[in-house]
Scaffold this active site. Sequence first.
Site, PDB file in Angstrom:
ATOM      1  N   TYR A  54      40.856  39.063  38.153  1.00 32.36           N
ATOM      2  CA  TYR A  54      39.647  39.788  38.572  1.00 32.36           C
ATOM      3  C   TYR A  54      39.875  40.535  39.890  1.00 32.36           C
ATOM      4  O   TYR A  54      39.615  41.744  39.961  1.00 32.36           O
ATOM      5  CB  TYR A  54      38.456  38.824  38.657  1.00 32.36           C
ATOM      6  CG  TYR A  54      37.158  39.522  38.986  1.00 32.36           C
ATOM      7  CD1 TYR A  54      36.465  40.237  38.017  1.00 32.36           C
ATOM      8  CD2 TYR A  54      36.637  39.491  40.279  1.00 32.36           C
ATOM      9  CE1 TYR A  54      35.286  40.895  38.320  1.00 32.36           C
ATOM     10  CE2 TYR A  54      35.462  40.146  40.589  1.00 32.36           C
ATOM     11  CZ  TYR A  54      34.793  40.847  39.613  1.00 32.36           C
ATOM     12  OH  TYR A  54      33.628  41.503  39.918  1.00 32.36           O
ATOM     13  N   GLU A  99      40.761  49.153  40.310  1.00 30.19           N
ATOM     14  CA  GLU A  99      39.662  50.056  39.968  1.00 30.19           C
ATOM     15  C   GLU A  99      39.117  50.759  41.207  1.00 30.19           C
ATOM     16  O   GLU A  99      38.905  51.991  41.200  1.00 30.19           O
ATOM     17  CB  GLU A  99      38.539  49.274  39.278  1.00 30.19           C
ATOM     18  CG  GLU A  99      38.907  48.780  37.900  1.00 30.19           C
ATOM     19  CD  GLU A  99      37.885  47.797  37.331  1.00 30.19           C
ATOM     20  OE1 GLU A  99      36.721  47.799  37.784  1.00 30.19           O
ATOM     21  OE2 GLU A  99      38.250  47.023  36.431  1.00 30.19           O
TER      22      GLU A  99
END
Length: 153
Positions: free
Chosen positions: A141, A148
């Site tokens: 994550y 991102e």
Amino acid sequence: MLGKVYLLLYNCCLAFGWSLVLVYTLYELYSTENTTTVYKKVEVALKLSQSLALLEIVHAAVGLVRSSPITTFIQVQSRLVVLWLVLDPVKEVQADFNVPMMICAWSVAEIVRYWYYALSLVDKVPYFLTWARYSFFTFLYPIGVSGELLTIY
């Protein structure tokens, strides 16, 4: 029964698709020893695998799975925004070091997730896969989100 067969095929296909994305990414990194060509190497498989996740919204909406369509939409659209509205049109971003980092994190997470779902449908989930499903997020994550955010930035 037909829904279960469809979901089994869907999950196996996506596990395979994300496996291709990961293999292409790692091969490109290994063979070229740089990050600039990774996106072009995996572009088609990545776009197809990630875009097929739109079907998960439909699965939730029609009751094939017990997920909330709204929650599923939010999860799916966040990656699609990065892929289609940032990474695809902004060619300069495609060669950044963060792109393979993000793609690898997405790929491993999705391979584990789709195999977990597929094997759950036939009640054959091995312990390792369950462990991976609920443990890998602790590092995937942050890596994926960092990739991102750097891609968007």
